[in-house]
Design a protein around this motif. Structure first.
Motif, PDB file in Angstrom:
ATOM      1  N   ILE A 101     -50.587  -0.557   8.578  1.00  0.00           N
ATOM      2  CA  ILE A 101     -51.920  -1.315   9.538  1.00  0.00           C
ATOM      3  C   ILE A 101     -49.323  -1.652  10.077  1.00  0.00           C
ATOM      4  CG2 ILE A 101     -51.526  -3.892   9.634  1.00  0.00           C
ATOM      5  CD1 ILE A 101     -53.219  -4.233   7.031  1.00  0.00           C
ATOM      6  N   ARG A 102     -48.417  -1.566   9.992  1.00  0.00           N
ATOM      7  CA  ARG A 102     -47.500  -1.355  10.605  1.00  0.00           C
ATOM      8  C   ARG A 102     -47.478   0.313  11.513  1.00  0.00           C
ATOM      9  NH1 ARG A 102     -44.515  -1.622   4.972  1.00  0.00           N
ATOM     10  NH2 ARG A 102     -44.086  -4.348   5.108  1.00  0.00           N
ATOM     11  N   SER A 103     -47.589   1.161  11.002  1.00  0.00           N
ATOM     12  CA  SER A 103     -47.902   1.967  12.286  1.00  0.00           C
ATOM     13  C   SER A 103     -49.150   2.407  12.801  1.00  0.00           C
ATOM     14  CB  SER A 103     -47.947   3.695  11.164  1.00  0.00           C
ATOM     15  OG  SER A 103     -46.034   3.227  10.221  1.00  0.00           O
ATOM     16  N   PHE A 104     -49.925   1.879  12.259  1.00  0.00           N
ATOM     17  CA  PHE A 104     -51.293   2.475  13.275  1.00  0.00           C
ATOM     18  C   PHE A 104     -52.182   1.169  13.393  1.00  0.00           C
ATOM     19  CE2 PHE A 104     -50.724   6.560  11.375  1.00  0.00           C
ATOM     20  CZ  PHE A 104     -50.707   7.407  12.656  1.00  0.00           C
ATOM     21  N   GLY A 105     -51.686   0.103  13.582  1.00  0.00           N
ATOM     22  CA  GLY A 105     -51.871  -1.589  13.548  1.00  0.00           C
ATOM     23  C   GLY A 105     -53.229  -1.543  14.738  1.00  0.00           C
ATOM     24  N   LYS A 106     -52.549  -0.957  15.774  1.00  0.00           N
ATOM     25  CA  LYS A 106     -52.973  -1.619  17.113  1.00  0.00           C
ATOM     26  C   LYS A 106     -54.994  -0.971  17.004  1.00  0.00           C
ATOM     27  CE  LYS A 106     -52.385  -2.082  21.721  1.00  0.00           C
ATOM     28  NZ  LYS A 106     -51.354  -1.402  23.189  1.00  0.00           N
ATOM     29  N   LEU A 107     -54.973   0.571  16.229  1.00  0.00           N
ATOM     30  CA  LEU A 107     -55.280   1.510  16.898  1.00  0.00           C
ATOM     31  C   LEU A 107     -56.674   1.076  15.373  1.00  0.00           C
ATOM     32  CD1 LEU A 107     -56.710   3.962  17.651  1.00  0.00           C
ATOM     33  CD2 LEU A 107     -56.123   5.379  16.209  1.00  0.00           C
ATOM     34  N   SER A 130     -52.154  -4.241  -2.379  1.00  0.00           N
ATOM     35  CA  SER A 130     -52.482  -5.554  -2.272  1.00  0.00           C
ATOM     36  C   SER A 130     -51.816  -6.418  -1.095  1.00  0.00           C
ATOM     37  CB  SER A 130     -52.393  -6.159  -3.543  1.00  0.00           C
ATOM     38  OG  SER A 130     -50.747  -6.301  -3.656  1.00  0.00           O
ATOM     39  N   LEU A 131     -51.557  -5.744  -0.542  1.00  0.00           N
ATOM     40  CA  LEU A 131     -50.562  -6.449   1.213  1.00  0.00           C
ATOM     41  C   LEU A 131     -50.217  -7.581   0.587  1.00  0.00           C
ATOM     42  CD1 LEU A 131     -54.012  -6.808   2.885  1.00  0.00           C
ATOM     43  CD2 LEU A 131     -52.173  -5.135   2.963  1.00  0.00           C
ATOM     44  N   ASP A 132     -49.397  -7.047  -1.001  1.00  0.00           N
ATOM     45  CA  ASP A 132     -48.106  -8.758  -1.220  1.00  0.00           C
ATOM     46  C   ASP A 132     -47.280  -8.767  -1.074  1.00  0.00           C
ATOM     47  OD1 ASP A 132     -49.976 -10.037  -2.752  1.00  0.00           O
ATOM     48  OD2 ASP A 132     -48.950  -8.958  -4.602  1.00  0.00           O
ATOM     49  N   GLY A 133     -45.961  -9.316  -0.440  1.00  0.00           N
ATOM     50  CA  GLY A 133     -45.244  -9.215   0.349  1.00  0.00           C
ATOM     51  C   GLY A 133     -44.905  -9.368   1.546  1.00  0.00           C
ATOM     52  N   ASP A 134     -45.935  -9.539   2.559  1.00  0.00           N
ATOM     53  CA  ASP A 134     -45.322  -9.278   3.810  1.00  0.00           C
ATOM     54  C   ASP A 134     -46.151 -10.374   4.422  1.00  0.00           C
ATOM     55  OD1 ASP A 134     -44.649  -8.439   6.194  1.00  0.00           O
ATOM     56  OD2 ASP A 134     -44.136  -6.409   5.986  1.00  0.00           O
ATOM     57  N   GLU A 135     -45.931 -11.468   4.720  1.00  0.00           N
ATOM     58  CA  GLU A 135     -46.965 -12.632   5.128  1.00  0.00           C
ATOM     59  C   GLU A 135     -47.296 -12.449   6.871  1.00  0.00           C
ATOM     60  OE1 GLU A 135     -49.632 -15.217   5.627  1.00  0.00           O
ATOM     61  OE2 GLU A 135     -48.090 -14.480   3.434  1.00  0.00           O
ATOM     62  N   LYS A 136     -45.976 -11.442   7.595  1.00  0.00           N
ATOM     63  CA  LYS A 136     -47.287 -11.403   8.818  1.00  0.00           C
ATOM     64  C   LYS A 136     -47.855  -9.749   9.111  1.00  0.00           C
ATOM     65  CE  LYS A 136     -42.096 -11.968  10.908  1.00  0.00           C
ATOM     66  NZ  LYS A 136     -40.913 -11.936  11.330  1.00  0.00           N
ATOM     67  N   ILE A 137     -48.045  -9.653   8.046  1.00  0.00           N
ATOM     68  CA  ILE A 137     -48.540  -8.273   8.008  1.00  0.00           C
ATOM     69  C   ILE A 137     -49.654  -8.783   7.637  1.00  0.00           C
ATOM     70  CG2 ILE A 137     -49.816  -6.683   6.620  1.00  0.00           C
ATOM     71  CD1 ILE A 137     -47.500  -5.327   8.699  1.00  0.00           C
ATOM     72  N   LEU A 138     -49.814 -10.041   6.420  1.00  0.00           N
ATOM     73  CA  LEU A 138     -51.337 -10.541   6.396  1.00  0.00           C
ATOM     74  C   LEU A 138     -52.087 -10.937   7.618  1.00  0.00           C
ATOM     75  CD1 LEU A 138     -50.522 -12.032   2.617  1.00  0.00           C
ATOM     76  CD2 LEU A 138     -52.684 -10.912   3.306  1.00  0.00           C
ATOM     77  N   TYR A 140     -51.157 -10.999  10.653  1.00  0.00           N
ATOM     78  CA  TYR A 140     -51.926  -9.436  11.713  1.00  0.00           C
ATOM     79  C   TYR A 140     -53.449  -9.235  11.614  1.00  0.00           C
ATOM     80  CZ  TYR A 140     -51.920  -5.399  14.673  1.00  0.00           C
ATOM     81  OH  TYR A 140     -52.196  -4.600  15.317  1.00  0.00           O
ATOM     82  N   ALA A 141     -53.683  -9.059   9.745  1.00  0.00           N
ATOM     83  CA  ALA A 141     -54.599  -8.457   9.413  1.00  0.00           C
ATOM     84  C   ALA A 141     -55.806  -8.770   9.677  1.00  0.00           C
ATOM     85  CB  ALA A 141     -54.352  -7.422   8.445  1.00  0.00           C
ATOM     86  N   ARG A 142     -55.464 -10.197   9.372  1.00  0.00           N
ATOM     87  CA  ARG A 142     -56.457 -11.218   9.210  1.00  0.00           C
ATOM     88  C   ARG A 142     -56.965 -11.877  10.571  1.00  0.00           C
ATOM     89  NH1 ARG A 142     -53.177 -15.411   6.862  1.00  0.00           N
ATOM     90  NH2 ARG A 142     -53.644 -14.477   4.265  1.00  0.00           N
ATOM     91  N   ASN A 143     -56.027 -11.360  11.717  1.00  0.00           N
ATOM     92  CA  ASN A 143     -56.571 -12.791  12.780  1.00  0.00           C
ATOM     93  C   ASN A 143     -57.187 -10.758  13.604  1.00  0.00           C
ATOM     94  OD1 ASN A 143     -55.015 -14.800  12.624  1.00  0.00           O
ATOM     95  ND2 ASN A 143     -53.374 -13.633  13.565  1.00  0.00           N
ATOM     96  N   GLU A 144     -56.557  -9.706  13.468  1.00  0.00           N
ATOM     97  CA  GLU A 144     -57.898  -8.988  14.066  1.00  0.00           C
ATOM     98  C   GLU A 144     -59.018  -8.674  12.878  1.00  0.00           C
ATOM     99  OE1 GLU A 144     -56.629  -7.645  16.575  1.00  0.00           O
ATOM    100  OE2 GLU A 144     -55.648  -9.224  17.231  1.00  0.00           O
ATOM    101  N   LEU A 145     -58.664  -8.535  11.857  1.00  0.00           N
ATOM    102  CA  LEU A 145     -60.364  -8.088  10.828  1.00  0.00           C
ATOM    103  C   LEU A 145     -60.844  -9.146  11.599  1.00  0.00           C
ATOM    104  CD1 LEU A 145     -58.755  -6.923   7.615  1.00  0.00           C
ATOM    105  CD2 LEU A 145     -59.972  -5.830   9.430  1.00  0.00           C
ATOM    106  N   ARG A 146     -60.438 -10.538  11.427  1.00  0.00           N
ATOM    107  CA  ARG A 146     -62.030 -11.448  11.735  1.00  0.00           C
ATOM    108  C   ARG A 146     -62.728 -11.173  13.602  1.00  0.00           C
ATOM    109  NH1 ARG A 146     -57.098 -17.245  11.967  1.00  0.00           N
ATOM    110  NH2 ARG A 146     -57.951 -16.865   9.569  1.00  0.00           N
ATOM    111  N   LYS A 147     -62.301 -10.012  13.802  1.00  0.00           N
ATOM    112  CA  LYS A 147     -63.023 -10.135  15.215  1.00  0.00           C
ATOM    113  C   LYS A 147     -63.548  -8.693  14.870  1.00  0.00           C
ATOM    114  CE  LYS A 147     -58.908 -11.206  17.316  1.00  0.00           C
ATOM    115  NZ  LYS A 147     -57.546 -10.639  18.377  1.00  0.00           N
ATOM    116  N   PHE A 148     -63.676  -8.333  13.819  1.00  0.00           N
ATOM    117  CA  PHE A 148     -65.011  -7.296  13.649  1.00  0.00           C
ATOM    118  C   PHE A 148     -66.095  -7.621  12.567  1.00  0.00           C
ATOM    119  CE2 PHE A 148     -61.581  -5.051  12.959  1.00  0.00           C
ATOM    120  CZ  PHE A 148     -60.970  -3.777  12.001  1.00  0.00           C
ATOM    121  N   SER A 149     -67.530  -7.038  13.266  1.00  0.00           N
ATOM    122  CA  SER A 149     -68.638  -7.126  13.357  1.00  0.00           C
ATOM    123  C   SER A 149     -69.154  -7.222  12.061  1.00  0.00           C
ATOM    124  CB  SER A 149     -69.650  -6.723  14.251  1.00  0.00           C
ATOM    125  OG  SER A 149     -69.109  -5.873  15.731  1.00  0.00           O
TER     126      SER A 149
END
Length: 902
Positions: A101-107, A130-138, A140-149
């Motif tokens: 997600i850090r390296s390729f998150g936008k893609l 398990s995505l533990d330990g980085d609330e910013k990553i969480l 970011y992933a949460r906001n973008e995955l919500r847009k998935f179909s």
């Protein structure tokens, strides 16, 4: 020419030099084509700086197959991809890790995609993250995955992460590598022979070892397996361009190691192998597809959840090993049920196709939202705080909630978002979200109780109160609800109306019970005006109260002074490994040796009765009584304090003998707390001829039992998290040793086959102790132990690790030469288990009255180890007491006697 429908952009690590990853993306793309779609591989945005460069086997293979690869766009220009495809699919392998997600998150999260484009995750993987330990990553992933179909994930653990960490729905999908058949892969591999003269057609059988992370243990295992099969070895290493030489050196099987392979060559060696051993998830997957006999090394560096999913999905647990020591003749010869495996594989192929086609074809507005309902217990409660009481299951009007096992085997509430209408009724009755109203007394009356029925007393864990009160309810036509064993040695709450069934509810059962929708049935009985007695843990009583929402005069609730209720998954794992032949019966708290908390009586399948007493004989008790199995929801329990949730509280009255000398507690005694007026009504209704002892005593006598009064509170052992991690991939007894022992149950291999358990060497051996209590010096090659002033108290030990575990019933020779100066008249020598603290006295030496500390004493004696747990030699500070006193050691030996076991 075939007409393709939608244009689909495939996102993921297809460009990496990873054989399994290439197979996965090849399979996905080829099947999309077969189903009538037009896939395009989205190029690496770092293409121009990729150190592996243009000429890698992954890109070469996809070009050779005629796959369309779009021109590379840098991250800042990814919005241009909207012109290339109508739909974007995120592929599988480890695309949702923090590093990805850090390296390729936008893609990968398709942040570039226009709103009218579909974003679909196909069998996306978190790997071991398990995505533990980085609330910013969480976030970011949460906001973008919500847009998935639509979102599907590859690991069962991924379902939990997506739901709990991100609040997103997902479905399980098998890795795309499985969508292609063995015949198709074999055809691809056969081309390698035709195209490459260096690879000749294999005529003789061989063992293929596909190893990503070489170790000396894996090398030993490969050589051993080759010898057992009597076939040659072919080693294939990781396909990454810059790691082959390093791995070749680490593997140290140069003569048997293949050169760098392209993808089709890799397939060829898999297709023609006679046996496969691998530490790769995709390597294991390919062996399964090709129906090759195989062994898998658990590779924790590469994400254990995917290995766990694989073995659970295909029921192949025995094929997964921790170390080469587990490669036995029995394992190698054991047949694999490939017919069943192929049936499971075909079922999941069909499901995957249906899911993918539905995600592609269905109008975006008609697809189920990936966002989870927001009012459910799953949305509002950390799953690990769910007590499994079932209040939400019973209240749900659409039966959308079930109690199912979590990863350890605890019953947790899982909401089926396909059925849920987000009414929020479940969260309103959840006692873990909001404690129900409690008007019970904060200073309950405390009683000691012993039944006068010797049969009831003998068959009860403590004083028989539960059986006596239950009989009163049943005699008047009421119903009793309590915990009973199931046929497979789980525990579940049942409702009984017949006196003959009462024995099912007697005795303690040290594991979590399954509640299901029993509260719903209890409510029906109550509303029919029948009296109900409900007994359970405090959290279960709180859950019932919350579900009912009002008090019923015809309901009597009894909560237990419980310590903790481990997962039934732990218990079943313990039984299956300790008693593989099966059992007819299992009783905690047997009184065969009198009233105690540690004797278990077991009836084996053949009718043999055995008794296990305490932590020295029973691995389950080793981690139960010290709270190493304590559930996360039991730790710091909020239901145990006063006021209690039950009308009555019952349990063992531990410590009563020290308070009340007049009561004989040798056969068991119950403590009874009266918490409400209703409870008093039922207590006073018990006829006098039903009890031997029933008298009120001070509440303070309860002490720390059940963590009900004072400042005591439930707790988890510091070893709990280690045990919970280890139990995922180890046998029960090994996980216990790993969690409790300082050496994790591993001893110096130097002494593995020797008869020496301890040979004290002052130049290399050191005692382990609390530095606030002990001091250690070496003078003239002798170890001197000194206890600091005013620290010579009980239970302050100096321990010396053994170099080999003692064997139960083995006779040992103990010898020691020492000097001592002490005010105490004895020096006792013990062996000790570091994990549980249990000890055995192996020698007691009476210090002569004229001793001045200058006399050397020599002892040589024999002892028989009473358990196989001991891993330390021990002396106590209380026996080296007094200012300026000391203990000097010349030598200590513990050696197996030639007489062997008793």
């Amino acid at each position: 020419m075939k007409e393709y429908k939608n244009s689909i952009g495939i996102v993921g690590y297809w460009f990496a030099t990873n054989y399994g990853g290439v197979a996965s993306y090849y399979s996905l793309c080829q099947n999309l084509k077969k189903w009538g779609y037009n896939p395009t591989l989205i190029e690496n945005p770092y293409y121009y700086t990729d150190k592996e460069g243009e000429d890698v086997f992954s890109r070469n293979f996809f070009r050779k197959c005629g796959m369309e690869i779009c021109e590379p766009y840098e991250m800042k220009d990814l919005d241009q991809l909207n012109k290339k495809a109508d739909i974007f699919i995120l592929g599988s392998d480890q695309v949702l890790t923090r590093s990805s997600i850090r390296s390729f998150g936008k893609l990968f999260l398709m942040q570039f995609a226009d709103d009218d484009k579909k974003r679909i995750a196909v069998s996306a993987s978190y790997g071991g993250d398990s995505l533990d330990g980085d609330e910013k990553i969480l976030e970011y992933a949460r906001n973008e995955l919500r847009k998935f179909s639509s979102i599907s994930v590859r690991e069962f653990k991924g379902l939990e992460i997506t739901r709990e960490k991100l609040g997103i729905r997902s479905d399980f999908m098998i890795d795309p590598i499985f969508l292609t058949t063995a015949e198709q892969y074999k055809k691809l591999g056969d081309v390698a022979v035709l195209e490459n003269k260096e690879i000749s057609e294999k005529q003789e059988p061989y063992l293929l070892a596909y190893i990503l992370d070489p170790t000396s243990d894996k090398k030993e295992g490969i050589v051993q397996l080759s010898s057992m099969l009597n076939i040659k070895i072919e080693v294939a290493l990781d396909g990454r361009k810059f790691t082959h030489d390093k791995n070749l050196s680490a593997m140290d099987l140069a003569g048997d190691t293949l050169p760098e392979l392209d993808f089709q060559q890799w397939l060829y060696y898999f297709s023609n192998a006679s046996y496969i051993i691998t530490d790769s998830f995709h390597g294991a997957s390919m062996a399964i597809i090709l129906n090759k006999p195989f062994i898998i090394y658990a590779n924790y560096q590469r994400g254990f959840p995917r290995f766990k999913t694989l073995i659970e999905l295909f029921n192949i647990k025995e094929r997964l090993i921790e170390s080469s020591k587990e490669i036995t003749e029995e394992l190698v010869k054991k047949s694999i049920d490939f017919q069943k495996i192929n049936e499971i594989m075909q079922l999941h192929r069909i499901k995957a196709k249906e899911w993918i086609v539905n995600a592609i074809e269905t109008d975006k507005k008609k697809l189920r939202s990936v966002e989870m309902p927001k009012k459910t217990v799953n949305a509002l409660l950390d799953l690990k705080k769910c007590v499994g009481c079932g209040s939400c299951v019973s209240v749900c009007p659409l039966n959308a909630i079930q109690l199912k096992y979590d990863e350890w085997g605890y019953y947790r509430a899982y909401v089926d978002e396909n059925i849920c209408v987000d009414c929020g009724k479940c969260s309103k009755v959840c006692p873990a979200l909001k404690l129900p109203v409690n008007n019970n007394s904060t200073i309950p009356e405390c009683y000691e109780f012993i039944t006068n029925d010797e049969n009831i007393l003998q068959n009860s864990s403590s004083g028989g109160f539960f059986t006596v009160i239950s009989k009163q309810i049943l005699k008047k036509g009421g119903a009793v609800v309590g915990a009973a064993w199931t046929k497979n040695f789980g525990v579940e709450h049942i409702i009984i109306n017949d006196m003959c069934d009462l024995k099912k509810l007697q005795r303690s059962k040290y594991l979590q019970s399954y509640m299901g929708s029993i509260f719903r049935n209890i409510k029906k009985i109550l509303e029919s005006k029948q009296t109900v007695l409900f007994s359970g843990c405090p959290c279960q009583v709180a859950g019932l109260n919350a579900y009912l929402g009002k008090d019923y005069d015809n309901l009597l609730t009894i909560d237990l002074l419980c310590g903790n209720a481990p997962a039934s998954g732990f218990f079943k794992k313990y039984l299956s490994e300790a008693f593989p032949e099966g059992l007819n019966g299992y009783d905690f708290r047997s009184k065969i040796y009198g009233y105690n908390a540690e004797t278990v009586t077991i009836e084996k399948k053949n009718g043999e009765i055995i008794h296990l007493r305490g932590i020295k004989e029973d691995a389950y008790q080793r981690v139960y009584h010290n709270h190493t199995m304590c559930a996360p929801h039991c730790e710091s329990c909020q239901y145990q304090k006063l006021p209690r949730y039950g009308d009555i509280t019952i349990g063992d009255f531990w410590g009563l003998s020290a308070k009340d000398k007049t009561t004989d507690v040798s056969k068991g005694v119950s403590v009874v707390l009266c918490n409400s007026e209703k409870g008093r009504k039922f207590l006073t209704s018990i006829p006098e001829d039903q009890y031997k002892i029933f008298k009120q005593v001070p509440l303070e006598w309860l002490g720390g039992n059940g963590y009900a009064i004072g400042n005591s509170n439930n707790y988890a052992s510091s070893a709990r998290d280690i045990f919970y991690s280890a139990i995922q991939h180890m046998e029960f007894s090994k996980a216990v040793n790993y969690a409790l022992k300082p050496n994790h149950g591993e001893y110096r291999t130097l002494y593995e086959n020797a008869n020496t358990a301890l040979m004290f060497d002052s130049s290399s051996s050191r005692f382990i102790f609390d530095a606030n209590v002990w001091e250690e010096y070496t003078i003239n090659g002798k170890i001197i132990l000194h206890v600091k002033n005013n620290q010579w108290k009980m239970r302050r030990y100096a321990n010396l690790p053994l170099v080999k575990a003692l064997a139960k019933d083995q006779k040992y020779i103990f010898s020691i030469r020492f000097r001592i100066k002490s005010k105490y008249h004895l020096i006792n020598f013990h062996v000790r288990d570091a994990g549980t603290g249990c000890i055995q006295l192996i020698n007691s030496f009476e210090i002569p009255s004229n001793n001045d500390g200058n006399q050397w004493y020599e002892i040589k004696s024999e002892f028989v180890a009473d358990t196989d747990l001991y891993d330390q030699f021990m002396i106590g500070a209380s026996q080296v007491s007094g200012e300026n006193n000391y203990f000097i050691i010349d030598y200590i030996n513990i050696i197996e006697s030639k007489e062997g076991k008793q």
